[in-house]
Design an enzyme around this catalytic site. Structure first.
Site, mmCIF file in Angstrom:
data_model
loop_
_atom_site.group_PDB
_atom_site.id
_atom_site.type_symbol
_atom_site.label_atom_id
_atom_site.label_comp_id
_atom_site.label_asym_id
_atom_site.label_seq_id
_atom_site.Cartn_x
_atom_site.Cartn_y
_atom_site.Cartn_z
ATOM 1 N N ASP A 79 -0.913 15.516 -10.265
ATOM 2 C CA ASP A 79 -1.247 14.988 -11.597
ATOM 3 C C ASP A 79 -2.078 16.006 -12.377
ATOM 4 O O ASP A 79 -3.096 15.664 -12.977
ATOM 5 C CB ASP A 79 -2.006 13.664 -11.459
ATOM 6 C CG ASP A 79 -1.967 12.832 -12.740
ATOM 7 O OD1 ASP A 79 -1.255 13.218 -13.691
ATOM 8 O OD2 ASP A 79 -2.663 11.801 -12.798
ATOM 9 N N ARG A 83 -6.068 15.832 -19.119
ATOM 10 C CA ARG A 83 -6.848 14.597 -19.025
ATOM 11 C C ARG A 83 -7.575 14.493 -17.683
ATOM 12 O O ARG A 83 -8.528 13.722 -17.545
ATOM 13 C CB ARG A 83 -5.948 13.374 -19.215
ATOM 14 C CG ARG A 83 -4.880 13.221 -18.144
ATOM 15 C CD ARG A 83 -3.973 12.022 -18.346
ATOM 16 N NE ARG A 83 -2.917 11.992 -17.336
ATOM 17 C CZ ARG A 83 -1.786 12.672 -17.437
ATOM 18 N NH1 ARG A 83 -1.552 13.393 -18.523
ATOM 19 N NH2 ARG A 83 -0.879 12.614 -16.468
ATOM 20 N N ASN A 84 -7.113 15.258 -16.704
ATOM 21 C CA ASN A 84 -7.693 15.208 -15.365
ATOM 22 C C ASN A 84 -8.540 16.437 -15.039
ATOM 23 O O ASN A 84 -8.782 16.739 -13.870
ATOM 24 C CB ASN A 84 -6.588 15.036 -14.321
ATOM 25 C CG ASN A 84 -5.924 13.681 -14.435
ATOM 26 O OD1 ASN A 84 -6.554 12.702 -14.834
ATOM 27 N ND2 ASN A 84 -4.648 13.606 -14.098
ATOM 28 N N ASP A 97 -9.942 13.925 -10.653
ATOM 29 C CA ASP A 97 -8.976 12.830 -10.496
ATOM 30 C C ASP A 97 -7.934 13.118 -9.405
ATOM 31 O O ASP A 97 -6.839 13.607 -9.683
ATOM 32 C CB ASP A 97 -8.269 12.527 -11.820
ATOM 33 C CG ASP A 97 -7.643 11.122 -11.808
ATOM 34 O OD1 ASP A 97 -7.306 10.652 -10.715
ATOM 35 O OD2 ASP A 97 -7.507 10.520 -12.881
#
Length: 228
Positions: A79, A83-84, A97
């Site tokens: 992922d 955003r992570n 994350d």
């Protein structure tokens, strides 16, 4: 697993609280928040200055450095996206994350489930079609993250449905070059999106190329400054 991480570009876990609900984890403080929101706030369309090229290249290089560390430890993140990643006051970027991360052990890949929810716009075709996750599927995702850095966190494949992304990336469709992105940087992104996963560069190679690019930018800026 997270408690053992020790790398400048991977988030540090300080503790876990199992008392009460919800369960909580304590991470190092990253006062500028996630990289996606940070980039959106710096977008020249809403900001007066945007981001200097040296910072954009530095962000990409730092994430590559963090991924070298994780891949050496046989982890697939699954992922990788802005955003992570988190940003602190020193403009350090750290991968965070790990909800989808998996340990490869002695194998070369992890086989996911068709019922898993994966971030389609960031996921490599072989992972979407065959649920096969490797370090090189992470490299594909990293290429999308780098595209995000230079597009100020625009949504990848804007205007395309998830189904279209699913089908067209498998046919070789690639994201366009973001405005004002150096050719060398876009070539790095495209190399991450090779349909042949073994043709994609390793994170070690990406980190090396980006370190050279970053050094070249700093050298050019010093020469420009001295000439003035």
């Amino acid at each position: 697993m997270m408690s053992e991480f020790s790398n400048i570009n991977v988030i540090k876990l300080w503790g876990v609280c199992f008392v009460g609900k919800p369960l909580c984890i304590l991470l190092e403080y990253m006062d500028k928040g996630d990289l996606q929101e940070f980039l959106q706030l710096k977008n020249p369309q809403v900001s007066e200055t945007g981001l200097p090229l040296k910072h954009q290249v530095s962000f990409a290089r730092q994430v590559a450095n963090g991924m070298v560390y994780l891949s050496d430890r046989r982890l697939v993140h699954r992922d990788i996206a802005t955003r992570n990643c988190l940003v602190n006051a020193l403009m350090q970027v750290k991968i965070s994350d790990f909800g989808l991360a998996r340990y490869l052990g002695q194998g070369d890949y992890y086989v996911g489930s068709k019922n898993e929810k994966v971030p389609i716009r960031w996921t490599a075709p072989e992972a979407l079609w065959h649920y096969k996750f490797t370090t090189y599927s992470d490299v594909w995702s990293y290429g999308v993250l780098t595209w995000e850095i230079f597009s100020y966190a625009e949504q990848p494949y804007t205007g395309m449905t998830l189904e279209q992304v699913f089908l067209e990336t498998q046919q070789g469709h690639q994201l366009p070059c973001p405005e004002d992105t150096p050719v060398a940087m876009y070539n790095i992104m495209k190399s991450c999106w090779s349909l042949n996963e073994m043709s994609r560069p390793s994170f070690q190679t990406l980190n090396s190329h980006l370190s050279d690019l970053e050094t070249g930018i700093h050298r050019q800026q010093r020469l420009s400054s001295s000439s003035c």
